[in-house]
Design a protein around this motif. Structure first.
Motif, mmCIF file in Angstrom:
data_model
loop_
_atom_site.group_PDB
_atom_site.id
_atom_site.type_symbol
_atom_site.label_atom_id
_atom_site.label_comp_id
_atom_site.label_asym_id
_atom_site.label_seq_id
_atom_site.Cartn_x
_atom_site.Cartn_y
_atom_site.Cartn_z
ATOM 1 N N TYR A 253 0.819 -1.210 0.000
ATOM 2 C CA TYR A 253 0.000 0.000 0.000
ATOM 3 C C TYR A 253 0.856 1.265 0.000
ATOM 4 O O TYR A 253 1.921 1.305 0.613
ATOM 5 C CB TYR A 253 -0.929 -0.007 1.215
ATOM 6 N N VAL A 254 0.351 2.300 -0.667
ATOM 7 C CA VAL A 254 1.041 3.593 -0.713
ATOM 8 C C VAL A 254 0.126 4.685 -0.181
ATOM 9 O O VAL A 254 0.413 5.320 0.831
ATOM 10 C CB VAL A 254 1.508 3.940 -2.137
ATOM 11 N N ALA A 255 -0.992 4.928 -0.852
ATOM 12 C CA ALA A 255 -1.922 5.975 -0.435
ATOM 13 C C ALA A 255 -3.245 5.789 -1.154
ATOM 14 O O ALA A 255 -3.313 5.179 -2.229
ATOM 15 C CB ALA A 255 -1.351 7.359 -0.739
ATOM 16 N N GLY A 256 -4.303 6.328 -0.555
ATOM 17 C CA GLY A 256 -5.607 6.332 -1.206
ATOM 18 C C GLY A 256 -6.413 5.079 -0.935
ATOM 19 O O GLY A 256 -6.168 4.337 0.019
ATOM 20 N N TRP A 257 -7.363 4.835 -1.831
ATOM 21 C CA TRP A 257 -8.325 3.746 -1.653
ATOM 22 C C TRP A 257 -7.798 2.397 -2.144
ATOM 23 O O TRP A 257 -7.112 2.330 -3.169
ATOM 24 C CB TRP A 257 -9.610 4.055 -2.413
ATOM 25 N N TYR A 258 -8.175 1.351 -1.420
ATOM 26 C CA TYR A 258 -7.940 -0.037 -1.831
ATOM 27 C C TYR A 258 -9.239 -0.783 -1.573
ATOM 28 O O TYR A 258 -9.618 -1.031 -0.435
ATOM 29 C CB TYR A 258 -6.774 -0.648 -1.044
ATOM 30 N N ARG A 259 -9.920 -1.108 -2.689
ATOM 31 C CA ARG A 259 -11.241 -1.713 -2.587
ATOM 32 C C ARG A 259 -11.280 -3.083 -3.254
ATOM 33 O O ARG A 259 -12.338 -3.526 -3.714
ATOM 34 C CB ARG A 259 -12.289 -0.796 -3.222
ATOM 35 N N ASP A 260 -10.128 -3.747 -3.331
ATOM 36 C CA ASP A 260 -10.115 -5.103 -3.848
ATOM 37 C C ASP A 260 -10.624 -6.031 -2.737
ATOM 38 O O ASP A 260 -11.220 -5.576 -1.775
ATOM 39 C CB ASP A 260 -8.709 -5.486 -4.322
ATOM 40 N N ALA A 261 -10.390 -7.328 -2.864
ATOM 41 C CA ALA A 261 -10.872 -8.285 -1.874
ATOM 42 C C ALA A 261 -10.375 -7.900 -0.486
ATOM 43 O O ALA A 261 -9.195 -7.619 -0.288
ATOM 44 C CB ALA A 261 -10.405 -9.689 -2.244
ATOM 45 N N GLY A 262 -11.276 -7.906 0.478
ATOM 46 C CA GLY A 262 -10.919 -7.541 1.842
ATOM 47 C C GLY A 262 -11.666 -6.309 2.298
ATOM 48 O O GLY A 262 -12.542 -5.773 1.605
ATOM 49 N N VAL A 263 -11.328 -5.840 3.469
ATOM 50 C CA VAL A 263 -11.975 -4.668 4.041
ATOM 51 C C VAL A 263 -11.637 -3.429 3.211
ATOM 52 O O VAL A 263 -10.463 -3.207 2.891
ATOM 53 C CB VAL A 263 -11.500 -4.458 5.497
ATOM 54 N N PRO A 264 -12.617 -2.615 2.821
ATOM 55 C CA PRO A 264 -12.303 -1.369 2.106
ATOM 56 C C PRO A 264 -11.356 -0.508 2.953
ATOM 57 O O PRO A 264 -11.645 -0.194 4.103
ATOM 58 C CB PRO A 264 -13.671 -0.700 1.941
ATOM 59 N N LEU A 265 -10.233 -0.121 2.352
ATOM 60 C CA LEU A 265 -9.158 0.553 3.076
ATOM 61 C C LEU A 265 -8.847 1.906 2.459
ATOM 62 O O LEU A 265 -8.743 2.020 1.233
ATOM 63 C CB LEU A 265 -7.898 -0.314 3.054
ATOM 64 N N TYR A 266 -8.672 2.910 3.328
ATOM 65 C CA TYR A 266 -8.135 4.182 2.874
ATOM 66 C C TYR A 266 -6.851 4.452 3.640
ATOM 67 O O TYR A 266 -6.825 4.431 4.872
ATOM 68 C CB TYR A 266 -9.111 5.343 3.096
ATOM 69 N N VAL A 267 -5.769 4.734 2.883
ATOM 70 C CA VAL A 267 -4.461 5.017 3.470
ATOM 71 C C VAL A 267 -4.175 6.505 3.334
ATOM 72 O O VAL A 267 -4.014 7.027 2.225
ATOM 73 C CB VAL A 267 -3.343 4.199 2.791
ATOM 74 N N SER A 268 -4.112 7.204 4.474
ATOM 75 C CA SER A 268 -3.826 8.635 4.471
ATOM 76 C C SER A 268 -2.338 8.888 4.225
ATOM 77 O O SER A 268 -1.482 8.140 4.692
ATOM 78 C CB SER A 268 -4.235 9.235 5.817
ATOM 79 N N ARG A 269 -2.045 9.986 3.535
ATOM 80 C CA ARG A 269 -0.655 10.406 3.359
ATOM 81 C C ARG A 269 -0.088 11.038 4.626
ATOM 82 O O ARG A 269 1.117 11.267 4.730
ATOM 83 C CB ARG A 269 -0.542 11.413 2.206
ATOM 84 N N GLY A 270 -0.947 11.329 5.581
ATOM 85 C CA GLY A 270 -0.482 11.898 6.837
ATOM 86 C C GLY A 270 -0.140 13.372 6.707
ATOM 87 O O GLY A 270 -0.300 13.998 5.650
ATOM 88 N N LEU A 271 0.375 13.923 7.818
ATOM 89 C CA LEU A 271 0.576 15.364 7.894
ATOM 90 C C LEU A 271 1.994 15.798 8.221
ATOM 91 O O LEU A 271 2.356 16.953 8.013
ATOM 92 C CB LEU A 271 -0.382 15.950 8.944
ATOM 93 N N GLY A 272 2.803 14.913 8.757
ATOM 94 C CA GLY A 272 4.161 15.269 9.131
ATOM 95 C C GLY A 272 5.193 14.544 8.286
ATOM 96 O O GLY A 272 4.881 13.971 7.236
#
Length: 295
Positions: A253-272
């Protein structure tokens, strides 16, 4: 209790080597100047067509070093968004001398009715006094979830929030986190490292098992509609989506949405920033989710 797999820490030297190559190919002014201070708002919608609207704002990977203009801009943005639920998904601080900054930053944020946080790898690696960290969150009205779940009610709808300990710095324990939990039609899962998603495959809500007869009878009622993570910083130094360095625990994973098989995931780029005080191609992010809850 399950023990997290061992992972090497990313070294400053490795980061510097990657940073040098990336920044040389990019623009140093942006990497060390503009990008680390930019606050980008990303907006997302999910949930049922109808139902009460919950505005969730995610803050991740602050790595607080001071309370300056950047942190004030983040707080101003959160106030303007008027969240119903504030979520911090780990790595707020990464040094013992930054602990007081946690209280200072929390005081800048709106006193939203629902405020939930989890720990990241650096809060473990820095050997912080976690009892003090817990106290600071509690004093400011935050619930710190460490392999635990909580229910919140919003406009008549129930939301179950499960927070796991960090995958590489702590001891994530899904069984403990949902032990005795009353299922909800709305379930949010918080885990700092996105690779935790792949480790959920054989858990009670990790997705479809290889053999249908092996499915847990409560899997369907506990399956999260959304998983939020951070940790990767979007690569922190990225060119055209290519991130040459990501910390252990990032997985695929890098960033953004991952909606393939499994729990729908959003990976934030963070703030620091971590290790290297630079960003390129991965500006800081405040993620906003307008979630139509099921009732």
């Amino acid at each position: 209790m399950s023990r997290a797999p061992e992972h090497p820490r990313i070294t400053r030297r490795a980061w510097l080597v990657a940073a040098a190559g990336t920044v040389a190919a990019a623009t140093g002014v942006d990497a060390f100047g503009i990008d680390p201070r930019r606050v980008t708002i990303t907006r997302h919608s999910l949930g049922a067509p109808t139902g009460p609207l919950l505005r969730l704002v995610q803050l991740s990977d602050l790595h607080l070093r001071s309370i300056g203009r950047h942190e004030e801009q983040i707080a101003d943005a959160v106030h303007a968004l008027q969240p119903d639920l504030l979520v911090r998904s780990g790595d707020a601080i990464d040094r013992t001398d930054s602990v007081p900054l946690l209280s200072s930053f929390l005081s800048l944020l709106p006193e939203t009715a629902h405020r939930v946080a989890i720990l990241g790898n650096w809060e473990h690696w820095a050997r912080l006094n976690l009892a003090d960290v817990r106290r600071r969150y509690a004093t400011r009205g935050w619930t710190l979830l460490e392999n635990a779940s909580t229910h919140v009610t919003h406009r008549g709808a129930d939301l179950l929030i499960t927070g796991l300990d960090d995958l590489i710095g702590g001891r994530p324990d899904v069984g403990r986190a949902i032990d005795g939990v009353v299922p909800s039609r709305n379930h949010l899962l918080l885990a700092h490292c996105p690779a935790q998603r792949d480790a959920l495959t054989n858990s009670v809500f990790g997705g479809m098992p290889a053999e249908p007869e092996s499915a847990s009878p409560v899997a369907a009622t506990l399956a999260p509609q959304l998983m939020l993570s951070g940790h990767t910083h979007g690569g922190q130094l990225a060119i055209g989506g290519w991130a040459p360095m990501r910390p252990p625990g990032s997985g695929r994973y890098v960033a953004g949405w991952y909606r393939d098989a499994g729990v729908p995931l959003y990976v934030s780029r963070g703030l620091g920033t971590s290790v290297v005080p630079a960003r390129f191609g991965a500006p800081p992010e405040v993620a906003v989710f307008d979630w139509r809850l099921s009732v």
